[in-house]
Design a protein around this motif. Structure first.
Motif, PDB file in Angstrom:
ATOM      1  N   LYS A 120       0.864  -1.178   0.000  1.00  0.00           N
ATOM      2  CA  LYS A 120       0.000   0.000   0.000  1.00  0.00           C
ATOM      3  C   LYS A 120       0.907   1.237   0.000  1.00  0.00           C
ATOM      4  CE  LYS A 120      -3.691   1.920   2.827  1.00  0.00           C
ATOM      5  NZ  LYS A 120      -2.983   3.149   3.154  1.00  0.00           N
ATOM      6  N   PRO A 121       0.621   2.214  -0.846  1.00  0.00           N
ATOM      7  CA  PRO A 121       1.523   3.370  -0.917  1.00  0.00           C
ATOM      8  C   PRO A 121       1.455   4.260   0.315  1.00  0.00           C
ATOM      9  CG  PRO A 121      -0.383   3.715  -2.313  1.00  0.00           C
ATOM     10  CD  PRO A 121      -0.497   2.323  -1.783  1.00  0.00           C
ATOM     11  N   ASN A 122       2.575   4.936   0.591  1.00  0.00           N
ATOM     12  CA  ASN A 122       2.627   5.870   1.721  1.00  0.00           C
ATOM     13  C   ASN A 122       2.846   7.309   1.295  1.00  0.00           C
ATOM     14  OD1 ASN A 122       4.203   3.186   2.890  1.00  0.00           O
ATOM     15  ND2 ASN A 122       2.674   4.060   4.250  1.00  0.00           N
ATOM     16  N   VAL A 123       3.250   7.509   0.043  1.00  0.00           N
ATOM     17  CA  VAL A 123       3.527   8.879  -0.373  1.00  0.00           C
ATOM     18  C   VAL A 123       3.266   9.024  -1.870  1.00  0.00           C
ATOM     19  CG1 VAL A 123       5.996   8.426  -0.761  1.00  0.00           C
ATOM     20  CG2 VAL A 123       5.252  10.751  -0.300  1.00  0.00           C
ATOM     21  N   LYS A 134       6.794   3.116   1.654  1.00  0.00           N
ATOM     22  CA  LYS A 134       7.910   3.714   2.388  1.00  0.00           C
ATOM     23  C   LYS A 134       9.276   3.132   1.980  1.00  0.00           C
ATOM     24  CE  LYS A 134       6.991   4.437   6.837  1.00  0.00           C
ATOM     25  NZ  LYS A 134       7.048   4.247   8.320  1.00  0.00           N
TER      26      LYS A 134
END
Lengths: 443, 102
Positions: free
Chosen positions: A32-35, A44
């Motif tokens: 799952k993306p963080n940025v 991350k």
């Protein structure tokens, strides 16, 4: 537009890119993306890896690659987020070979060059020093007031700002400094004599550039890394252009430039401020808040501040703004005559000849002077005033100032004493002039 | 019912907060006007209650000003839905200023 940016930054086969998984990290496609960076999503670990890779690519691209081993490197560190991120990255890169069989480092040495600005911004230095001491690296520090250590100073005694080219002039004289006044006081006097925040920022830039270059020279470092992020570079490009520094812009913003015998690299220029913030957060890299003259001030406080607000606001809605400016700038080339140009007494950058003529064509002067002198001035190179007209000891420095620094001194109070490097530059350029004149008679 | 949210300030934002606080815990109602509380309400709460002066350095147009980054539970708020992210109890919201002159 954003896609094209992505493509060049993360070169990947067309097939792989088409396998993007919606809502997942663009790299590993499983997390799952963080940025989100320029509309691309990263988790991350992939983000941190990609940023390290980007830094190393930028560094390797530079021409220093060939003689990397044996290069003494200086990293200019203010203590702010970008320079601290740069320091972490360069130290990691430097030491990466230490565990290997050969156990060698990437460079001969890495030294931190820092300019202590506490004379102008009291209280900011403690935090920076604490952070720098925690790093395992040699730190050399220069103080801003060091530029007033010398006994002699170049004092601005007169400035005639008459519209019309030939009469516009700046007269200075070399004075002995009052030993009772400390260098710190002299520095403060200089800055209080500059009327606007833009001019103060301009002068501070010139002093810091001089000091960091001097630090590099005194440590024998031929390569200097500057921690300008892409966001900062984009701001600088627009600011410097509006200050009238177009001629020397290539020396001040390119990924690589040559300042005399020192190669200057800007390996952080592909990073936007957001990437720096997230990288520092996720790698637990501390950094300090480095104040400026306009910290906390409204957007119109200075050109620099206004440009920053403009770029940052634009970048929020159009995330490739910074990248577009930075990529456009890479196409800049210094003009052919810049290599032999006179170096400006204040900023030390090449000064375009005939700045006066240039100004006269641009600015509106009063009617009579336009009619009588305008056409002549526009065509002819302004002749320097005869020396006899100057007061005893007076030096006409007009031809030795770049367009932007003429603007700076236009607003300066008479009696302003310039830093010692101005005197030094004046004296050395004088000697060089003399040498040029007698050169043909030398055998 | 109310929820508590940990807020943190960095990059110089702490300097414009009351008592220069870096961290604070704020209490907000779990719903506002019948809808779950979003991070926008957290921003407005901070602006009205924690910022000492010059609120424009923190917030403009009912959201954070350009140049201020927001992280929700250590992730970029852009992947969480920005202003409309529904805050949960014990969420951590971090505000980072990236402005050089801000």
């Amino acid at each position: 537009m954003c896609d094209s940016v992505d493509q060049s930054e993360h070169p990947a086969p067309r097939q792989a890119r088409s396998q993007r998984v919606p809502g997942m990290c663009i790299k590993c496609k499983t997390a799952k993306p963080n940025v989100s960076i320029r509309l691309s999503l990263y988790c991350k670990p992939c983000f941190v890896k990609a940023e390290i890779f980007k830094f190393r690519t930028a560094l390797n691209k530079s021409r220093q690659k060939a003689n990397q081993h044996g290069t003494k490197l200086m990293a200019a560190v203010s203590g702010g987020p970008t320079s601290m991120a740069m320091l972490k990255l360069i130290l990691d890169f430097h030491n990466v070979g230490r565990q290997g069989k050969t156990a060698s480092t990437a460079f001969a040495s890495v030294t931190v060059g820092h300019v202590d600005e506490s004379a102008l911004f009291p209280g900011c230095e403690d935090g920076v020093q604490r952070i720098l001491q925690a790093e395992d690296v040699e730190v050399v520090t220069a103080r801003l007031e060091d530029v007033f250590d010398s006994e002699e100073g170049l004092e601005l005694v007169e400035k005639t700002v008459t519209p019309g080219a030939v009469r516009d002039k700046f007269v200075a004289q070399i004075v002995r400094q009052n030993p009772g006044v400390s260098p710190r006081e002299r520095l403060k006097q200089l800055f209080s004599g500059l009327s606007t925040a833009t001019n103060r920022e301009d002068m501070l830039d010139s002093i810091k550039t001089f000091l960091i270059k001097k630090l590099a020279q005194s440590c024998g470092c031929r390569t200097l890394l500057l921690g300008d992020s892409g966001t900062r570079m984009a701001t600088k490009v627009v600011t410097y252009t509006s200050r009238g520094r177009g001629y020397s812009l290539p020396f001040e913003v390119l990924a690589e430039s040559q300042w005399g015998d020192i190669a200057v690299l800007r390996p952080m220029r592909e990073w936007i401020a957001k990437e720096v913030a997230f990288f520092n957060r996720w790698t637990a890299q501390p950094s300090a808040v480095v104040p400026t003259f306009t910290t906390g001030a409204p957007a119109k406080a200075s050109i620099d501040r206004l440009t920053e607000s403009f770029i940052v606001a634009l970048d929020r809605d159009f995330p490739s703004t910074v990248a577009t400016i930075c990529r456009t700038v890479t196409k800049l080339q210094p003009q052919d005559d810049a290599a032999d140009a006179v170096h400006c007494l204040v900023c030390g950058m090449p000064a375009e000849a005939g700045a006066q003529t240039w100004r006269n064509r641009l600015t509106v002067s009063d009617v009579s002077s336009t009619e009588s002198e305008g056409p002549v001035a526009a065509g002819a190179k302004p002749e320097p005033e005869p020396e006899t007209k100057l007061a005893a000891g007076g030096i006409d420095i007009t031809q030795r100032l770049c367009y932007s620094c003429q603007n700076l001194l236009h607003d300066a109070k008479p009696g302003t004493v310039l830093p010692e490097f101005s005197t030094h530059r004046y004296q050395t350029s004088d000697a060089a002039d003399l040498r040029k004149q007698i050169e043909e008679f030398l055998i | 019912m109310s929820i508590t949210v940990d807020v943190e300030f960095s990059g110089g934002l702490e300097l414009i907060m009351k008592d220069k606080v870096r961290q604070a815990t704020v209490s907000l109602p779990a719903t506002a006007d019948g809808k779950p509380t979003t991070v926008r309400q957290v921003i407005l709460y901070v602006r009205d209650n924690l910022v000492a002066d010059k609120p424009q350095l923190f917030s403009t147009e009912n959201t954070v000003r350009p140049g201020v980054l927001v992280m929700i539970n250590d992730s970029d708020w852009e992947v969480e839905g920005e202003n409309d992210y529904q805050v949960q109890d014990k969420d951590k919201v971090l505000f980072i200023s990236t402005m050089h002159g801000g």
